[in-house]
Design an enzyme around this catalytic site. Structure first.
Site, PDB file in Angstrom:
ATOM      1  N   SER A 142       0.875  -1.123   0.029  1.00  0.00           N
ATOM      2  CA  SER A 142       0.213  -0.126  -0.091  1.00  0.00           C
ATOM      3  C   SER A 142       0.745   1.046   0.099  1.00  0.00           C
ATOM      4  CB  SER A 142      -0.684  -0.059   1.362  1.00  0.00           C
ATOM      5  OG  SER A 142      -1.730   1.055   1.316  1.00  0.00           O
ATOM      6  N   TYR A 180      -2.070  -0.947  10.489  1.00  0.00           N
ATOM      7  CA  TYR A 180      -2.118  -1.345   9.057  1.00  0.00           C
ATOM      8  C   TYR A 180      -0.784  -0.752   8.369  1.00  0.00           C
ATOM      9  CZ  TYR A 180      -3.559  -1.282   4.066  1.00  0.00           C
ATOM     10  OH  TYR A 180      -3.761  -1.259   2.937  1.00  0.00           O
TER      11      TYR A 180
END
Length: 265
Positions: free
Chosen positions: A141, A154
């Site tokens: 990401s 995350y």
């Protein structure tokens, strides 16, 4: 013709990027192994690929169940005899502040996003080394390159993927194996719906930026082009990718931008 007749194993194949990967890889002639926890959703995706039964294996898998993974690798070999690509796409996001987050949420994020990918990689690696070819494709990401509010666990899990797979790439560079790390920006997927809140429950809402992001089929098209070119790392998204370059060249400016960013509710 990169993926024609290749065996591609996709984790997180029941929705979002994984589902779109399955459909596009099938269109390009790949044979697929579809893994996720929800067998009913895997069956739906399998139907959507249009592949015949002998070109596809539905393989339910919880990536946090480390003990079951070697047996799942063996299932793939029994069916197809090889593994050309492993798309490490299973993952879960987060929407909570550090001071409010139950520690169990951090463990869950690391188990799914990091340790699950490591466990499958270690199990599939001997197969690829014996073949003298193979390709690990890791869905990271933009959050794997920078840290943002309400995503602490995350971001940490995605940062960890970069450290591990950069190291793996260096170790297998002379063995015919490739590692591609893909960093999506905002992509139109249900990832925010299933993100964990401070107590570990589903966030249950779609983020504005996510909803306005890149269509998932366009993202997957660009992703597979990068994989075919054996790129080491690729960033795919919109203006949010600017953060990666600001982090590299103007980290103080990025820090000020991120600390003043309005929190999504």
């Amino acid at each position: 013709m990169t993926f024609h007749h290749k065996v591609a194993w996709i984790t997180g194949a029941s929705s979002g990027i994984g589902e779109a990967l399955a459909i596009e890889l099938a269109r390009q002639g790949a044979r697929l192994v579809l893994s996720a926890r929800r067998i009913d959703e895997l069956q739906r995706v399998a139907t959507a690929t249009g592949l015949e039964a002998d070109q596809l294996l539905i393989l339910p898998l919880d990536v946090t169940d480390e003990a079951s993974i070697p047996e799942r690798v063996n299932d793939v070999l029994i069916r197809f005899g090889k593994i050309d690509y492993v798309f490490l796409n299973a993952g879960i996001s987060q929407r909570s502040f550090v001071q409010e987050t139950n520690f169990a949420v951090y463990r869950r994020l690391m188990e799914v996003n990091f340790f699950g990918a490591v466990a499958l990689t270690q199990a599939a690696l001997p197969v690829m080394l014996a073949q003298k070819k193979g390709h690990f494709v890791v869905t990271s990401s933009v959050s794997g390159k920078i840290g943002v509010r309400q995503r602490s666990g995350y971001c940490a899990s995605k940062h960890a993927l970069h450290g591990f797979f950069d190291s793996l790439r260096a170790e297998v560079a002379n063995d015919g194996l490739n590692v591609t790390i893909v960093c999506p920006g905002y992509i139109q997927t249900p990832i925010s719906q299933s993100a964990l809140d401070a107590s570990g429950y589903a966030y249950g809402r779609s983020d504005k930026h996510q909803a306005e992001g890149m269509p998932v089929d366009r993202f997957v098209s660009r992703m597979l082009k990068a994989v075919a070119k054996e790129r080491e790392e690729v960033y795919i998204g919109g203006r949010e990718l600017t953060g990666i370059y600001l982090k590299r060249f103007f980290p103080g400016l990025l820090s000020r931008i991120l600390r003043n960013r309005i929190v999504e509710q």
